[in-house]
Each structure stands twice: as C-alpha cells, then as structure tokens.
Design a protein around this motif. Structure first.
Motif, short mmCIF file in Angstrom:
data_model
loop_
_atom_site.label_atom_id
_atom_site.label_comp_id
_atom_site.label_asym_id
_atom_site.label_seq_id
_atom_site.Cartn_x
_atom_site.Cartn_y
_atom_site.Cartn_z
N MET A 1 0.88 -1.23 0.14
CA MET A 1 0.00 -0.02 -0.15
C MET A 1 0.89 1.09 -0.20
O MET A 1 1.69 1.43 0.83
CB MET A 1 -0.88 -0.07 1.27
N THR A 2 0.60 2.08 -0.88
CA THR A 2 1.44 3.36 -1.06
C THR A 2 0.89 4.46 -0.12
O THR A 2 -0.39 4.67 0.03
CB THR A 2 1.55 3.92 -2.39
N ALA A 3 1.74 5.32 0.42
CA ALA A 3 1.09 6.48 1.07
C ALA A 3 0.66 7.52 0.28
O ALA A 3 0.88 7.56 -0.98
CB ALA A 3 2.53 7.04 1.63
N PRO A 4 -0.31 8.07 1.01
CA PRO A 4 -0.98 9.26 0.08
C PRO A 4 -0.10 10.25 -0.34
O PRO A 4 0.85 10.64 0.37
CB PRO A 4 -2.14 9.46 1.06
N ILE A 5 -0.39 10.65 -1.65
CA ILE A 5 0.55 11.87 -2.18
C ILE A 5 -0.33 13.25 -1.94
O ILE A 5 -1.52 13.16 -2.44
CB ILE A 5 0.96 11.60 -3.45
N PRO A 6 0.07 14.24 -1.42
CA PRO A 6 -0.31 15.49 -1.23
C PRO A 6 -0.92 16.32 -2.66
O PRO A 6 0.00 15.90 -3.57
CB PRO A 6 0.26 16.13 -0.49
N PRO A 7 -2.02 16.83 -2.68
CA PRO A 7 -2.29 17.68 -3.99
C PRO A 7 -0.86 18.54 -4.19
O PRO A 7 -0.33 18.97 -3.61
CB PRO A 7 -3.48 18.17 -3.59
N GLU A 8 -1.03 18.97 -5.48
CA GLU A 8 0.13 19.94 -5.61
C GLU A 8 -0.30 21.36 -5.47
O GLU A 8 -1.37 21.53 -5.11
CB GLU A 8 0.18 19.94 -7.42
N GLY A 9 0.78 22.07 -5.06
CA GLY A 9 0.40 23.69 -4.55
C GLY A 9 1.64 23.95 -3.42
O GLY A 9 2.26 23.00 -3.01
N PRO A 10 1.75 24.91 -3.57
CA PRO A 10 2.85 25.41 -2.54
C PRO A 10 2.52 25.53 -0.99
O PRO A 10 1.42 25.00 -0.74
CB PRO A 10 3.05 27.05 -2.92
N GLY A 11 3.59 25.49 -0.15
CA GLY A 11 3.34 25.64 1.20
C GLY A 11 3.41 23.85 1.89
O GLY A 11 4.08 22.99 1.01
N GLN A 12 3.11 23.84 3.18
CA GLN A 12 3.57 22.59 3.65
C GLN A 12 1.83 21.74 3.67
O GLN A 12 1.10 22.45 4.18
CB GLN A 12 3.97 22.73 5.22
N TRP A 13 2.09 20.61 3.39
CA TRP A 13 0.88 19.83 3.15
C TRP A 13 0.75 18.84 4.52
O TRP A 13 1.93 18.13 4.69
CB TRP A 13 0.99 18.91 1.93
N ASP A 18 -7.65 10.01 6.08
CA ASP A 18 -7.41 9.12 4.91
C ASP A 18 -8.31 7.76 5.22
O ASP A 18 -8.28 6.87 5.84
CB ASP A 18 -5.99 8.58 4.66
N MET A 19 -9.47 7.91 4.35
CA MET A 19 -10.34 6.74 4.49
C MET A 19 -11.19 6.54 3.08
O MET A 19 -11.60 7.39 2.66
CB MET A 19 -11.25 6.75 5.71
N PHE A 20 -11.39 5.35 2.74
CA PHE A 20 -12.32 4.95 1.74
C PHE A 20 -11.79 5.54 0.39
O PHE A 20 -12.64 6.14 -0.50
CB PHE A 20 -13.71 5.23 1.92
N GLY A 21 -10.61 5.84 0.13
CA GLY A 21 -9.87 6.34 -1.04
C GLY A 21 -10.07 7.80 -1.18
O GLY A 21 -9.80 8.57 -2.14
N ARG A 22 -10.37 8.51 0.10
CA ARG A 22 -10.53 10.05 0.35
C ARG A 22 -9.41 10.46 1.19
O ARG A 22 -9.33 9.72 2.17
CB ARG A 22 -11.86 10.64 0.56
N GLN A 23 -8.98 11.62 1.07
CA GLN A 23 -7.96 12.31 2.06
C GLN A 23 -8.44 13.64 2.08
O GLN A 23 -9.25 14.49 1.28
CB GLN A 23 -6.46 12.27 1.37
N MET A 24 -8.24 14.17 3.52
CA MET A 24 -8.57 15.39 3.88
C MET A 24 -6.98 16.14 4.37
O MET A 24 -6.24 15.43 5.02
CB MET A 24 -9.52 15.69 4.87
#
Length: 71
Positions: A1-13, A18-24
C-alpha cells in the motif's frame, strides 16, 4: 500500500484523514511576516474540494464517507 500523495501546490501539506479512497489535507502557506494561511483540501478522485475552515471541510468529508458496503 502506497502512502497518500498530497495535492500539488505551494506550502506545507499535512494529511489529516484518509479513508475509503478519500483524503483531507491541511495546506499551510506563509502569507506574510508572522502570518500563515491555512486551507483544507479534500481529495475525492477525480474531485479536489477546497475549504477555508476545518469545520466546513470536516462536514463535507464526513458526508462523502457514506457506508463502504454501499459501493
């Protein structure tokens, strides 16, 4: 299982949930001296939803969860 990758964009993520294929995610950007701008981003492929407050994002994230048995 791969770790979630943050969305693109500046700053710190920071991955908040993380559940059911969705992340916040929380995105923090420096907006000026002693000022941090935080946004909350839900990745629900193919959608990316952005909110200004944690409360708004949390309500939507929970609404998207549903029952995994329904999928």
């Amino acid at each position: 299982m791969t770790a979630p990758i943050p969305p693109e964009g500046p700053g710190q993520w920071t991955l908040l949930q993380d559940m059911f294929g969705r992340q916040m995610w929380q995105q923090d950007e420096v907006a000026g001296p002693d000022e941090i701008l935080s946004r909350f981003v839900i990745v629900n492929p193919p959608e990316i939803l952005t909110y200004d407050t944690f409360d708004e994002a949390e309500v939507m994230f929970e609404a998207l969860n549903g029952d995994p048995a329904d999928t």
